[in-house]
Design an enzyme around this catalytic site. Structure first.
Site, PDB file in Angstrom:
ATOM      1  N   VAL A   1       0.637  -1.691  -0.275  1.00 37.51           N
ATOM      2  CA  VAL A   1       0.010  -0.014   0.084  1.00 37.51           C
ATOM      3  C   VAL A   1       1.009   1.339   0.650  1.00 37.51           C
ATOM      4  CG1 VAL A   1      -0.429   0.369   2.087  1.00 37.51           C
ATOM      5  CG2 VAL A   1      -2.172   0.698   0.697  1.00 37.51           C
TER       6      VAL A   1
ATOM      7  N   GLY B   1      -4.781  -6.911   1.337  1.00 30.07           N
ATOM      8  CA  GLY B   1      -5.565  -5.740   2.565  1.00 30.07           C
ATOM      9  C   GLY B   1      -4.966  -5.005   2.715  1.00 30.07           C
ATOM     10  N   GLU B   2      -4.613  -3.991   3.557  1.00 25.92           N
ATOM     11  CA  GLU B   2      -3.733  -3.155   3.657  1.00 25.92           C
ATOM     12  C   GLU B   2      -4.425  -1.696   2.503  1.00 25.92           C
ATOM     13  OE1 GLU B   2      -0.533  -3.306   2.299  1.00 25.92           O
ATOM     14  OE2 GLU B   2       0.814  -5.197   3.489  1.00 25.92           O
ATOM     15  N   GLY B   3      -5.531  -1.492   2.299  1.00 26.35           N
ATOM     16  CA  GLY B   3      -5.489  -0.507   1.871  1.00 26.35           C
ATOM     17  C   GLY B   3      -4.819  -0.821   0.250  1.00 26.35           C
TER      18      GLY B   3
END
Length: 347
Positions: free
Chosen positions: A98, A313-315
């Site tokens: 990210v 995940g993480e954005g």
């Protein structure tokens, strides 16, 4: 703090006049009718969120909310809890996926310590809003007290208020948080838990069976946690609660909310159960490979922009989808119309 203060009334964006004006602008561009497909729906959504025929994305904020989970002690993740704080350091050093994508797309990246079991040195890009050193083991009791949950939601609202811009991209980090997301989906969505539980960070079959057993016991431990905030306190996590607050505040301010994957979706699910009009402000970035995410999107009546098999995940998915939002605005604002270009639209 009253419930009304914590959960403000968020009105619907329904506006037939504006919607008609936006559709007319889109239809009069120099193209066959409907030929830009779902990008046209994205143009319409962005215009309605911002209340204008000429939406613009200004100073977008990517916020990654991080916290630890007491339930992780039961081996529901393939990674140990220390990975949460280590990944926070990786975000801040610019080495995570990210981080790379935020740099590529000019997004301001902030990492929020909502409840990581580690003490960080203050530095640029880190927002320390720690409520506790992680949530509690929900096999023993609620993951958060009612007060801790309310404080986390309020902190998320305040953090968002202090950030500039008109768009929020949601990200998260927390070993064990796919477990909380699955539990919230099962409880608030009324779905069988086995359909909501996936492999998270990469569990094998035996580990997945163990995870399902642990989560079944956790769900059974809290039969009365059926309302959104009580379910969030009993089954959620500090980063999820803080994201709920940020989502509610962003929706109130008519910011565009770009929802990443399964865990950020769980925060939006809670927020939408509290204030359904939240969903009118959301753009769903992608459909992940986590088993429950398809069901999460169905529960949110969401059609994601991308389907790349992501499960990081993480954005990261939100950041990957971001150029589509930028393109939607630019095409709507800069593409010529039949009239301005002197192009005939007669067949």
């Amino acid at each position: 703090m009253t419930t009304q203060d914590l959960i403000p009334e968020i009105p619907s964006l329904h506006d037939d006049t504006l919607a008609a004006a936006l559709r007319h602008r889109i239809d009069r561009k120099t193209k066959p009718l409907g030929s830009l497909g779902r990008l046209e729906g994205l143009m319409l959504r962005l215009g309605l969120i911002q209340g204008t025929e000429r939406p613009q994305l200004i100073d977008a904020q990517m916020m990654v909310f991080a916290a630890d989970h007491g339930l992780a002690a039961h081996g529901v993740s393939a990674f140990p809890s220390d990975v949460t704080w280590q990944m926070v350091e990786n975000f801040l050093a610019g080495g995570a996926a990210v981080s790379v994508l935020a740099r590529q797309h000019g997004l301001t990246l902030s990492v929020v310590d909502a409840g990581v079991r580690h003490s960080f040195e203050p530095r640029p890009g880190l927002l320390i809003a720690k409520i506790a050193m992680g949530s509690r083991d929900m096999l023993d009791g609620p993951a958060m007290t009612v007060d801790e949950c309310a404080t986390a939601v309020a902190a998320g609202k305040t953090l968002l208020q202090r950030r500039p811009g008109n768009a929020l991209l949601l990200g998260e980090m927390g070993i064990g948080n796919t477990s909380s997301a699955a539990l919230l989906l099962s409880r608030l969505g009324g779905l069988p838990l086995k359909d909501c539980v996936g492999r998270g960070t990469g569990l094998d079959d035996a580990q997945l069976r163990h995870k399902l057993d642990v989560l079944s016991r956790a769900l059974d431990k809290h039969p009365r946690a059926t309302e959104p905030l009580s379910a969030l306190a009993a089954l959620g996590g500090l980063e999820i609660a803080m994201m709920v607050g940020a989502v509610l505040q962003a929706a109130l301010e008519r910011r565009v909310i770009v929802v990443d994957g399964f865990i950020t979706g769980a925060a939006v699910l809670v927020a939408a159960r509290l204030q359904p009009a939240v969903l009118e402000r959301c753009v769903f970035a992608h459909r992940s490979n986590e088993q429950g995410h398809r069901l999460m999107l169905d529960a949110l009546q969401a059609e994601p922009l991308l389907d790349l098999g992501l499960r990081l995940g993480e954005g990261s998915g939100a950041a990957l989808a971001w150029p589509l939002l930028e393109s939607a605005c630019r095409v709507l604002n800069e593409m010529a119309s039949f009239d301005s270009a002197g192009v005939s639209d007669k067949h």
